[in-house]
Motif scaffolding. Structure first.
Motif, PDB file in Angstrom:
ATOM      1  N   ALA A 258       0.829  -1.206   0.000  1.00  0.00           N
ATOM      2  CA  ALA A 258       0.000   0.000   0.000  1.00  0.00           C
ATOM      3  C   ALA A 258       0.862   1.254   0.000  1.00  0.00           C
ATOM      4  O   ALA A 258       0.528   2.260  -0.657  1.00  0.00           O
ATOM      5  CB  ALA A 258      -0.928  -0.013   1.214  1.00  0.00           C
ATOM      6  N   GLY A 259       1.989   1.208   0.728  1.00  0.00           N
ATOM      7  CA  GLY A 259       2.901   2.344   0.737  1.00  0.00           C
ATOM      8  C   GLY A 259       3.474   2.629  -0.632  1.00  0.00           C
ATOM      9  O   GLY A 259       3.541   3.793  -1.069  1.00  0.00           O
ATOM     10  N   ALA A 264       3.468   5.852  -5.599  1.00  0.00           N
ATOM     11  CA  ALA A 264       3.421   5.867  -7.056  1.00  0.00           C
ATOM     12  C   ALA A 264       2.183   6.561  -7.604  1.00  0.00           C
ATOM     13  O   ALA A 264       2.241   7.179  -8.678  1.00  0.00           O
ATOM     14  CB  ALA A 264       3.477   4.435  -7.583  1.00  0.00           C
ATOM     15  N   GLY A 265       1.070   6.470  -6.890  1.00  0.00           N
ATOM     16  CA  GLY A 265      -0.194   6.898  -7.488  1.00  0.00           C
ATOM     17  C   GLY A 265      -0.767   8.200  -7.016  1.00  0.00           C
ATOM     18  O   GLY A 265      -1.694   8.733  -7.648  1.00  0.00           O
ATOM     19  N   VAL A 266      -0.284   8.742  -5.896  1.00  0.00           N
ATOM     20  CA  VAL A 266      -0.860   9.970  -5.348  1.00  0.00           C
ATOM     21  C   VAL A 266       0.212  11.052  -5.329  1.00  0.00           C
ATOM     22  O   VAL A 266       1.301  10.844  -4.798  1.00  0.00           O
ATOM     23  CB  VAL A 266      -1.415   9.742  -3.928  1.00  0.00           C
ATOM     24  N   SER A 267      -0.075  12.187  -5.916  1.00  0.00           N
ATOM     25  CA  SER A 267       0.909  13.266  -6.006  1.00  0.00           C
ATOM     26  C   SER A 267       1.063  13.961  -4.656  1.00  0.00           C
ATOM     27  O   SER A 267       0.203  13.854  -3.772  1.00  0.00           O
ATOM     28  CB  SER A 267       0.481  14.285  -7.065  1.00  0.00           C
ATOM     29  N   GLY A 268       2.157  14.681  -4.522  1.00  0.00           N
ATOM     30  CA  GLY A 268       2.431  15.427  -3.298  1.00  0.00           C
ATOM     31  C   GLY A 268       3.581  14.841  -2.526  1.00  0.00           C
ATOM     32  O   GLY A 268       3.634  13.627  -2.290  1.00  0.00           O
ATOM     33  N   GLY A 275       3.946   7.504   2.434  1.00  0.00           N
ATOM     34  CA  GLY A 275       4.102   6.192   1.808  1.00  0.00           C
ATOM     35  C   GLY A 275       5.400   5.517   2.199  1.00  0.00           C
ATOM     36  O   GLY A 275       5.434   4.300   2.452  1.00  0.00           O
ATOM     37  N   PHE A 276       6.477   6.289   2.281  1.00  0.00           N
ATOM     38  CA  PHE A 276       7.763   5.719   2.683  1.00  0.00           C
ATOM     39  C   PHE A 276       7.704   5.188   4.121  1.00  0.00           C
ATOM     40  O   PHE A 276       8.317   4.166   4.444  1.00  0.00           O
ATOM     41  CB  PHE A 276       8.873   6.767   2.566  1.00  0.00           C
ATOM     42  N   VAL A 277       6.966   5.882   4.979  1.00  0.00           N
ATOM     43  CA  VAL A 277       6.788   5.404   6.353  1.00  0.00           C
ATOM     44  C   VAL A 277       6.036   4.077   6.346  1.00  0.00           C
ATOM     45  O   VAL A 277       6.408   3.131   7.065  1.00  0.00           O
ATOM     46  CB  VAL A 277       6.046   6.456   7.194  1.00  0.00           C
ATOM     47  N   ALA A 338       5.056   0.499  -8.586  1.00  0.00           N
ATOM     48  CA  ALA A 338       3.823  -0.294  -8.574  1.00  0.00           C
ATOM     49  C   ALA A 338       4.131  -1.774  -8.778  1.00  0.00           C
ATOM     50  O   ALA A 338       3.465  -2.647  -8.198  1.00  0.00           O
ATOM     51  CB  ALA A 338       2.871   0.207  -9.652  1.00  0.00           C
ATOM     52  N   GLY A 339       5.148  -2.065  -9.593  1.00  0.00           N
ATOM     53  CA  GLY A 339       5.559  -3.458  -9.780  1.00  0.00           C
ATOM     54  C   GLY A 339       6.085  -4.077  -8.496  1.00  0.00           C
ATOM     55  O   GLY A 339       5.799  -5.246  -8.187  1.00  0.00           O
TER      56      GLY A 339
END
Length: 356
Positions: A258-259, A264-268, A275-277, A338-339
């Motif tokens: 999910a991270g 990959a999919g949400v900007s900002g 996501g990295f967390v 995403a892969g």
């Protein structure tokens, strides 16, 4: 190992290497580790984990002062290869020893051990960087850390389990090919290490090129990931004890996936840091659980099984960033991330093997 990271720019400047030449030289470090691990599994089985930990730990310390003074590319490659061989020996033997300690204790300890490995990674780089920032000459700083590590190994060696085989108490497990599940566990470690390699080599590039973060701040992505992974591992034994190893892997792999999808999919930039967390927290306990499971496989000595899993894991750490680069070149870096998320989903779906 982490004390070497701040020394890399010095070696590059001293030898006049460009990025490509430095990258090729650094392959010797990982290559030495991978080549030594299968052999060390056999050696630890024959001599005992304590003997291998102490001997290779002391020998590894000699690499740091040499790396601070290498005067040729050939010497750098040879020393990095030696460093990698000794690190691979320590890595296999200490994880096999940890399995024995965990078995004697009767509880879950492996995530905590790996959490302290993460703390060592953060503190080693910080101490070396602090010494260099204070104006301590590089050879003196490297020698001081090496001396401290030698003293640590000598101080703690008496507290390690005396697991050397003897004539009146031979080891029960015969040597042979590792159990098939050891290879499968190794493949799952490959994916988890690949995810870690993606963070190490591509997180800063992603933040800079796709989220508009200034180059000076792009390293925060890996810092957030590293701190989250350390925290996840230091609390991981309670999580594994409460939910069981299979569910801990399922939850962790899906959380890490999910991270990657969030990144990959949400900007900002803030969303990417979140996501990295998630990736750090999710991936934190996958490898410790896999190593613990490998060390408990029937019919295979712990050192042999862990050597198999560790070798495949390091293969993911070394080749993963390059594979991501190929995919990113063919499509984009978000697609490559995403892969990785898809591979982590497969890890989650395969989690039941850790309790077989």
């Amino acid at each position: 190992m982490s004390a070497w990271a701040p020394m890399v720019p010095y070696a590059k400047a001293r030898l006049g290497l460009d990025d490509a030449q430095l990258g090729l030289a650094l392959l010797a470090f990982g290559g030495g580790s991978m080549l030594s691990m299968p052999f060390v599994g056999w050696l630890a089985h024959k001599l005992g984990n304590r003997t291998v930990i102490v001997a290779s730990g002391l020998l590894m310390c000699a690499a740091l002062p040499v790396l601070a003074m290498v005067s040729s590319v050939a010497m750098l490659v040879a020393t990095l290869f030696y460093f990698g061989v000794m690190l691979g020996a320590v890595d296999v033997a200490m994880n096999a020893h940890a399995v024995d300690v965990e078995r004697l204790d009767g509880g879950r300890l492996m995530s905590g051990f790996h959490g302290l490995f993460s703390v060592g990674g953060l503190s080693g780089a910080a101490v070396m960087s602090g010494l260099l920032a204070a104006g301590v000459p590089l050879p003196l700083a490297a020698g001081a850390i090496a001396a401290l590590l030698v003293a640590t190994v000598l101080w703690l060696r008496g507290d390690l389990l005396d697991d050397a085989p003897s004539a009146d108490a031979p080891r029960k497990e015969p040597l042979g090919m590792p159990h098939a599940l050891a290879w499968l566990l190794g493949l799952l470690c490959f994916v988890s290490f690949l995810a870690e390699g993606a963070m190490l080599d591509w997180s800063a590039v992603f933040l800079r090129d796709f989220r508009g973060v200034a180059p000076a701040s792009a390293g925060f992505g890996y810092a957030f990931f590293s701190v989250a992974m350390a925290l996840g591992r230091l609390t991981g034994d309670r999580i594994v004890g409460r939910f069981g190893p299979a569910w801990a892997v399922r939850i962790g792999a899906m959380l890490a996936a999910a991270g990657f999808m969030l990144v990959a999919g949400v900007s900002g930039a803030v969303t990417s840091l979140a996501g990295f967390v998630l990736i750090g927290l999710g991936a934190s306990n996958i490898v410790p659980v896999m190593f613990s499971a490998a060390g408990r496989l029937p019919g295979t000595p712990p050192a042999i099984a862990i050597a198999t899993a560790t070798t495949l894991g390091y293969a993911g750490l070394l080749s993963g960033p390059a594979l991501i680069g190929f995919v990113a070149h063919a499509s984009s870096l978000p697609v490559a991330f995403a892969g990785v998320a898809g591979l982590l989903v497969l890890v989650g779906l395969s989690a039941r093997i850790v309790k077989l």
